[in-house]
Scaffold this motif. Structure first.
Motif, PDB file in Angstrom:
ATOM      1  N   ASP A   1       0.858  -1.189   0.000  1.00 35.93           N
ATOM      2  CA  ASP A   1       0.000   0.000   0.000  1.00 35.93           C
ATOM      3  C   ASP A   1       0.897   1.242   0.000  1.00 35.93           C
ATOM      4  O   ASP A   1       1.069   1.923   1.017  1.00 35.93           O
ATOM      5  CB  ASP A   1      -0.921  -0.025   1.213  1.00 35.93           C
ATOM      6  N   VAL A   2       1.471   1.542  -1.172  1.00 39.98           N
ATOM      7  CA  VAL A   2       2.473   2.601  -1.294  1.00 39.98           C
ATOM      8  C   VAL A   2       1.871   3.982  -1.020  1.00 39.98           C
ATOM      9  O   VAL A   2       2.498   4.818  -0.362  1.00 39.98           O
ATOM     10  CB  VAL A   2       3.153   2.549  -2.684  1.00 39.98           C
ATOM     11  N   HIS A   3       0.671   4.238  -1.495  1.00 40.82           N
ATOM     12  CA  HIS A   3       0.034   5.547  -1.277  1.00 40.82           C
ATOM     13  C   HIS A   3      -0.127   5.843   0.217  1.00 40.82           C
ATOM     14  O   HIS A   3       0.206   6.945   0.680  1.00 40.82           O
ATOM     15  CB  HIS A   3      -1.318   5.643  -1.987  1.00 40.82           C
ATOM     16  N   ALA A   4      -0.635   4.872   0.961  1.00 44.28           N
ATOM     17  CA  ALA A   4      -0.806   5.065   2.405  1.00 44.28           C
ATOM     18  C   ALA A   4       0.552   5.218   3.089  1.00 44.28           C
ATOM     19  O   ALA A   4       0.694   6.028   4.016  1.00 44.28           O
ATOM     20  CB  ALA A   4      -1.580   3.898   3.010  1.00 44.28           C
ATOM     21  N   ALA A   5       1.537   4.465   2.631  1.00 50.56           N
ATOM     22  CA  ALA A   5       2.879   4.565   3.205  1.00 50.56           C
ATOM     23  C   ALA A   5       3.445   5.972   3.017  1.00 50.56           C
ATOM     24  O   ALA A   5       4.000   6.558   3.957  1.00 50.56           O
ATOM     25  CB  ALA A   5       3.802   3.520   2.586  1.00 50.56           C
ATOM     26  N   ILE A   6       3.297   6.517   1.825  1.00 52.14           N
ATOM     27  CA  ILE A   6       3.794   7.870   1.539  1.00 52.14           C
ATOM     28  C   ILE A   6       3.128   8.882   2.467  1.00 52.14           C
ATOM     29  O   ILE A   6       3.789   9.758   3.039  1.00 52.14           O
ATOM     30  CB  ILE A   6       3.582   8.231   0.053  1.00 52.14           C
ATOM     31  N   GLU A   7       1.834   8.758   2.645  1.00 55.62           N
ATOM     32  CA  GLU A   7       1.109   9.667   3.538  1.00 55.62           C
ATOM     33  C   GLU A   7       1.647   9.574   4.971  1.00 55.62           C
ATOM     34  O   GLU A   7       1.863  10.595   5.639  1.00 55.62           O
ATOM     35  CB  GLU A   7      -0.385   9.322   3.495  1.00 55.62           C
TER      36      GLU A   7
ATOM     37  N   GLU B   1      12.184   5.805  -1.359  1.00 51.10           N
ATOM     38  CA  GLU B   1      11.928   4.469  -1.924  1.00 51.10           C
ATOM     39  C   GLU B   1      10.466   4.316  -2.337  1.00 51.10           C
ATOM     40  O   GLU B   1      10.160   3.752  -3.392  1.00 51.10           O
ATOM     41  CB  GLU B   1      12.321   3.367  -0.932  1.00 51.10           C
ATOM     42  N   ALA B   2       9.563   4.795  -1.497  1.00 50.86           N
ATOM     43  CA  ALA B   2       8.131   4.691  -1.813  1.00 50.86           C
ATOM     44  C   ALA B   2       7.795   5.504  -3.063  1.00 50.86           C
ATOM     45  O   ALA B   2       7.015   5.046  -3.912  1.00 50.86           O
ATOM     46  CB  ALA B   2       7.294   5.158  -0.626  1.00 50.86           C
ATOM     47  N   LEU B   3       8.378   6.689  -3.192  1.00 51.69           N
ATOM     48  CA  LEU B   3       8.130   7.504  -4.384  1.00 51.69           C
ATOM     49  C   LEU B   3       8.686   6.821  -5.633  1.00 51.69           C
ATOM     50  O   LEU B   3       8.056   6.862  -6.696  1.00 51.69           O
ATOM     51  CB  LEU B   3       8.718   8.899  -4.201  1.00 51.69           C
ATOM     52  N   LYS B   4       9.840   6.175  -5.512  1.00 50.36           N
ATOM     53  CA  LYS B   4      10.395   5.403  -6.637  1.00 50.36           C
ATOM     54  C   LYS B   4       9.456   4.254  -6.997  1.00 50.36           C
ATOM     55  O   LYS B   4       9.193   4.007  -8.177  1.00 50.36           O
ATOM     56  CB  LYS B   4      11.771   4.833  -6.290  1.00 50.36           C
ATOM     57  N   ASP B   5       8.965   3.553  -5.972  1.00 47.35           N
ATOM     58  CA  ASP B   5       8.042   2.440  -6.209  1.00 47.35           C
ATOM     59  C   ASP B   5       6.778   2.931  -6.909  1.00 47.35           C
ATOM     60  O   ASP B   5       6.269   2.274  -7.832  1.00 47.35           O
ATOM     61  CB  ASP B   5       7.664   1.745  -4.895  1.00 47.35           C
ATOM     62  N   LEU B   6       6.275   4.069  -6.485  1.00 47.17           N
ATOM     63  CA  LEU B   6       5.073   4.635  -7.093  1.00 47.17           C
ATOM     64  C   LEU B   6       5.352   5.032  -8.540  1.00 47.17           C
ATOM     65  O   LEU B   6       4.548   4.759  -9.429  1.00 47.17           O
ATOM     66  CB  LEU B   6       4.602   5.855  -6.280  1.00 47.17           C
ATOM     67  N   ASP B   7       6.502   5.647  -8.784  1.00 45.81           N
ATOM     68  CA  ASP B   7       6.889   6.063 -10.129  1.00 45.81           C
ATOM     69  C   ASP B   7       7.024   4.842 -11.056  1.00 45.81           C
ATOM     70  O   ASP B   7       6.577   4.866 -12.196  1.00 45.81           O
ATOM     71  CB  ASP B   7       8.194   6.849 -10.074  1.00 45.81           C
ATOM     72  N   GLU B   8       7.629   3.766 -10.542  1.00 48.18           N
ATOM     73  CA  GLU B   8       7.798   2.553 -11.337  1.00 48.18           C
ATOM     74  C   GLU B   8       6.456   1.889 -11.642  1.00 48.18           C
ATOM     75  O   GLU B   8       6.269   1.316 -12.711  1.00 48.18           O
ATOM     76  CB  GLU B   8       8.712   1.568 -10.626  1.00 48.18           C
ATOM     77  N   ALA B   9       5.523   1.983 -10.704  1.00 49.12           N
ATOM     78  CA  ALA B   9       4.202   1.381 -10.911  1.00 49.12           C
ATOM     79  C   ALA B   9       3.413   2.168 -11.968  1.00 49.12           C
ATOM     80  O   ALA B   9       2.652   1.575 -12.733  1.00 49.12           O
ATOM     81  CB  ALA B   9       3.430   1.351  -9.604  1.00 49.12           C
ATOM     82  N   VAL B  10       3.602   3.473 -12.006  1.00 47.22           N
ATOM     83  CA  VAL B  10       2.890   4.324 -12.977  1.00 47.22           C
ATOM     84  C   VAL B  10       3.561   4.282 -14.346  1.00 47.22           C
ATOM     85  O   VAL B  10       2.889   4.232 -15.373  1.00 47.22           O
ATOM     86  CB  VAL B  10       2.824   5.780 -12.448  1.00 47.22           C
ATOM     87  N   ASP B  11       4.882   4.269 -14.356  1.00 42.82           N
ATOM     88  CA  ASP B  11       5.645   4.339 -15.607  1.00 42.82           C
ATOM     89  C   ASP B  11       6.638   3.173 -15.693  1.00 42.82           C
ATOM     90  O   ASP B  11       7.827   3.349 -15.440  1.00 42.82           O
ATOM     91  CB  ASP B  11       6.389   5.676 -15.667  1.00 42.82           C
ATOM     92  N   PRO B  12       6.161   1.961 -16.044  1.00 40.64           N
ATOM     93  CA  PRO B  12       7.043   0.790 -16.057  1.00 40.64           C
ATOM     94  C   PRO B  12       8.128   0.825 -17.087  1.00 40.64           C
ATOM     95  O   PRO B  12       8.395   1.320 -17.975  1.00 40.64           O
ATOM     96  CB  PRO B  12       6.128  -0.389 -16.324  1.00 40.64           C
TER      97      PRO B  12
ATOM     98  N   PHE C   1      15.939   7.789   8.342  1.00 34.48           N
ATOM     99  CA  PHE C   1      15.280   6.553   7.910  1.00 34.48           C
ATOM    100  C   PHE C   1      13.992   6.857   7.156  1.00 34.48           C
ATOM    101  O   PHE C   1      13.745   6.319   6.068  1.00 34.48           O
ATOM    102  CB  PHE C   1      14.984   5.640   9.110  1.00 34.48           C
ATOM    103  N   THR C   2      13.169   7.737   7.715  1.00 33.58           N
ATOM    104  CA  THR C   2      11.891   8.053   7.090  1.00 33.58           C
ATOM    105  C   THR C   2      12.106   8.756   5.750  1.00 33.58           C
ATOM    106  O   THR C   2      11.384   8.476   4.778  1.00 33.58           O
ATOM    107  CB  THR C   2      11.007   8.895   8.031  1.00 33.58           C
ATOM    108  N   CYS C   3      13.096   9.636   5.684  1.00 32.93           N
ATOM    109  CA  CYS C   3      13.413  10.291   4.406  1.00 32.93           C
ATOM    110  C   CYS C   3      13.791   9.256   3.348  1.00 32.93           C
ATOM    111  O   CYS C   3      13.332   9.329   2.199  1.00 32.93           O
ATOM    112  CB  CYS C   3      14.559  11.286   4.580  1.00 32.93           C
ATOM    113  N   GLU C   4      14.614   8.286   3.739  1.00 31.03           N
ATOM    114  CA  GLU C   4      15.021   7.241   2.801  1.00 31.03           C
ATOM    115  C   GLU C   4      13.834   6.383   2.380  1.00 31.03           C
ATOM    116  O   GLU C   4      13.699   6.027   1.204  1.00 31.03           O
ATOM    117  CB  GLU C   4      16.112   6.369   3.421  1.00 31.03           C
ATOM    118  N   MET C   5      12.966   6.061   3.321  1.00 29.38           N
ATOM    119  CA  MET C   5      11.806   5.235   2.997  1.00 29.38           C
ATOM    120  C   MET C   5      10.823   5.993   2.109  1.00 29.38           C
ATOM    121  O   MET C   5      10.223   5.407   1.201  1.00 29.38           O
ATOM    122  CB  MET C   5      11.120   4.733   4.274  1.00 29.38           C
ATOM    123  N   LEU C   6      10.666   7.282   2.345  1.00 26.09           N
ATOM    124  CA  LEU C   6       9.815   8.099   1.484  1.00 26.09           C
ATOM    125  C   LEU C   6      10.368   8.107   0.061  1.00 26.09           C
ATOM    126  O   LEU C   6       9.608   7.934  -0.909  1.00 26.09           O
ATOM    127  CB  LEU C   6       9.691   9.518   2.021  1.00 26.09           C
TER     128      LEU C   6
END
Length: 180
Positions: A142-148, A169-180, A162-167
């Protein structure tokens, strides 16, 4: 806390727990607390009552967690989280938070999320709890909820690496899901 022979026969982790148990009951030489060769630390724990037992159960859960025995950690933290409604929430919150960690290590993300939310209901100002819940939801997909949740954590503690790094990563994951 232990006679010399008993203390030497305990592992370093058991000695740490024995010291925590002694502190929980007052720590004075006159407290009457000791572990004898014929009883285990857990057997001695059962003889404690009330808040003393909760402190030791929490410490035992931490010990199990650090040993990688996550199911045993869950058992201890759960006893504190559910078995102590007459104790104030502030005393229970560390065990509730750690219960989320233990469930996450067991990859039971739904239970982990539940307990992190309980921790947030106790103290909604802890950035680490938002971050931990974000990580759990991120691992669950649930990447959207994680980002929030990462944003909420950073609003409370902007310099959390840690949170900055995880954010990121989550934004990268979201970008990859939208633009494979």
């Amino acid at each position: 806390c232990c006679d010399g022979g008993t203390a030497r026969s305990l592992s370093p982790d058991e000695r740490s727990l024995a010291a925590a148990m002694k502190r929980a009951i007052g720590g004075s030489p006159d407290s009457g607390w000791s572990v004898h060769r014929d009883e285990t630390l857990e057997e001695r724990l059962r003889s404690l009552t009330g808040s003393k037992q909760l402190v030791v159960l929490h410490e035992l859960g931490v010990l199990y967690f650090h040993k990688g025995e996550y199911s045993n950690a869950v058992r201890c933290f759960l006893q504190v989280a559910e078995g102590s409604p007459h104790h104030d929430d502030a005393a229970r919150e560390p065990s509730v938070f750690n219960l989320g960690h233990a469930y996450r290590k067991l990859r039971d993300f739904d239970s982990a999320a539940k307990w992190y939310r309980v921790a947030l209901s106790i103290n909604p100002r802890l950035a680490s709890t938002y971050s931990a819940l974000g990580l759990t939801l991120h691992l669950r997909g649930d990447v959207h909820a994680a980002i929030e949740l990462y944003h909420q954590a950073l609003s409370l503690k902007p310099d959390d690496t840690f949170t900055c790094e995880m954010l990121t990563e989550a934004l990268k994951d979201l970008d990859e899901a939208v633009d494979p």
